[in-house]
Design a protein around this motif. Structure first.
Motif, mmCIF file in Angstrom:
data_model
loop_
_atom_site.group_PDB
_atom_site.id
_atom_site.type_symbol
_atom_site.label_atom_id
_atom_site.label_comp_id
_atom_site.label_asym_id
_atom_site.label_seq_id
_atom_site.Cartn_x
_atom_site.Cartn_y
_atom_site.Cartn_z
ATOM 1 N N ASN A 1 -12.261 9.912 5.114
ATOM 2 C CA ASN A 1 -11.496 10.393 6.259
ATOM 3 C C ASN A 1 -10.334 9.455 6.576
ATOM 4 O O ASN A 1 -9.186 9.892 6.655
ATOM 5 N N GLU A 2 -10.638 8.170 6.762
ATOM 6 C CA GLU A 2 -9.601 7.177 7.072
ATOM 7 C C GLU A 2 -9.933 5.846 6.412
ATOM 8 O O GLU A 2 -11.083 5.428 6.403
ATOM 9 N N ARG A 3 -8.906 5.206 5.922
ATOM 10 C CA ARG A 3 -8.993 3.816 5.490
ATOM 11 C C ARG A 3 -8.060 3.050 6.411
ATOM 12 O O ARG A 3 -6.869 3.352 6.475
ATOM 13 N N VAL A 4 -8.614 2.078 7.122
ATOM 14 C CA VAL A 4 -7.854 1.366 8.151
ATOM 15 C C VAL A 4 -7.635 -0.080 7.701
ATOM 16 O O VAL A 4 -8.583 -0.772 7.327
ATOM 17 N N PHE A 5 -6.375 -0.513 7.781
ATOM 18 C CA PHE A 5 -5.969 -1.871 7.400
ATOM 19 C C PHE A 5 -5.352 -2.522 8.635
ATOM 20 O O PHE A 5 -4.338 -2.054 9.126
ATOM 21 N N HIS A 6 -5.952 -3.584 9.130
ATOM 22 C CA HIS A 6 -5.687 -4.146 10.458
ATOM 23 C C HIS A 6 -5.067 -5.550 10.353
ATOM 24 O O HIS A 6 -5.540 -6.384 9.572
ATOM 25 N N TRP A 7 -4.017 -5.790 11.165
ATOM 26 C CA TRP A 7 -3.399 -7.122 11.287
ATOM 27 C C TRP A 7 -3.279 -7.477 12.750
ATOM 28 O O TRP A 7 -2.633 -6.749 13.520
ATOM 29 N N ASP A 8 -3.875 -8.598 13.145
ATOM 30 C CA ASP A 8 -3.677 -9.132 14.493
ATOM 31 C C ASP A 8 -2.276 -9.723 14.564
ATOM 32 O O ASP A 8 -1.793 -10.307 13.595
ATOM 33 N N LEU A 9 -1.637 -9.583 15.710
ATOM 34 C CA LEU A 9 -0.298 -10.123 15.910
ATOM 35 C C LEU A 9 -0.328 -11.234 16.944
ATOM 36 O O LEU A 9 -1.107 -11.162 17.882
ATOM 37 N N PRO A 10 0.521 -12.234 16.816
ATOM 38 C CA PRO A 10 1.400 -12.454 15.669
ATOM 39 C C PRO A 10 0.570 -12.861 14.454
ATOM 40 O O PRO A 10 -0.465 -13.490 14.588
ATOM 41 N N VAL A 11 1.057 -12.486 13.266
ATOM 42 C CA VAL A 11 0.330 -12.803 12.035
ATOM 43 C C VAL A 11 0.407 -14.288 11.760
ATOM 44 O O VAL A 11 1.375 -14.947 12.082
ATOM 45 N N LYS A 12 -0.661 -14.801 11.167
ATOM 46 C CA LYS A 12 -0.734 -16.230 10.845
ATOM 47 C C LYS A 12 -1.152 -16.418 9.425
ATOM 48 O O LYS A 12 -1.764 -15.625 8.825
#
Length: 159
Positions: free
Chosen positions: A148-159
């Motif tokens: 159904n979904e593939r989720v790719f997550h990045w917290d901001l600001p990126v480190k």
């Protein structure tokens, strides 16, 4: 003689202080620079491995675009059937979404595909999609190999 030793001690102390300050700034800057590996996200499901790398923090990207390198690999699914740009959205922590604007990748990969997925850096009303208060972004790719979904997550600001 005493004055000379005091001056030497002061100069030595200041020199060491400056050295450690510069070293600390250099270390902090090195830690603040994200790497390709730190920006890589992976999803393995339904016999397909999808990897996505958020490129903007580590590469100069054409103005007005957010870019993500995407690699798909499998041994059993024909990946040519998927229009990646039509299956992908960018979502923020408040649930705002924008559709992908383009896919730049060679056709005919079969079991192995790679390319760059682009989104506008503006929302649907022309304001920046990523703001100072944005906590995270996610690339969502729908429908690959029945997932159904593939989720790719990045917290901001990126480190």
């Amino acid at each position: 003689m005493k004055n000379i030793n005091i001056k030497r001690a002061v100069i030595l102390g200041l020199s060491l202080g400056i050295f450690f300050l510069v070293l600390n700034l250099w270390i902090c800057k090195a830690e603040a620079q994200p790497s390709e590996e730190s920006l890589r996200r992976k999803n393995r499901a339904a016999a397909v491995v999808v990897e996505v790398v958020y490129r903007n923090p580590i590469q100069k990207i054409e103005e007005g675009k957010l870019a993500f390198a995407v690699v798909l690999n499998t041994h059993s699914v024909d990946l040519d059937q998927y229009a990646i740009e039509k299956l992908s959205i960018l979502r923020d922590d408040k649930g705002n979404e924008i559709k992908a604007s383009a896919w730049d990748g060679p056709a005919g990969g079969g079991h192995h595909r790679s390319g760059r997925l682009f989104f506008s850096d503006k929302d649907t009303v022309g304001k920046p999609f990523i703001k100072l208060e944005t906590k995270f972004i996610e690339v969502v790719i729908k429908g690959i190999a029945g997932e159904n979904e593939r989720v790719f997550h990045w917290d901001l600001p990126v480190k």
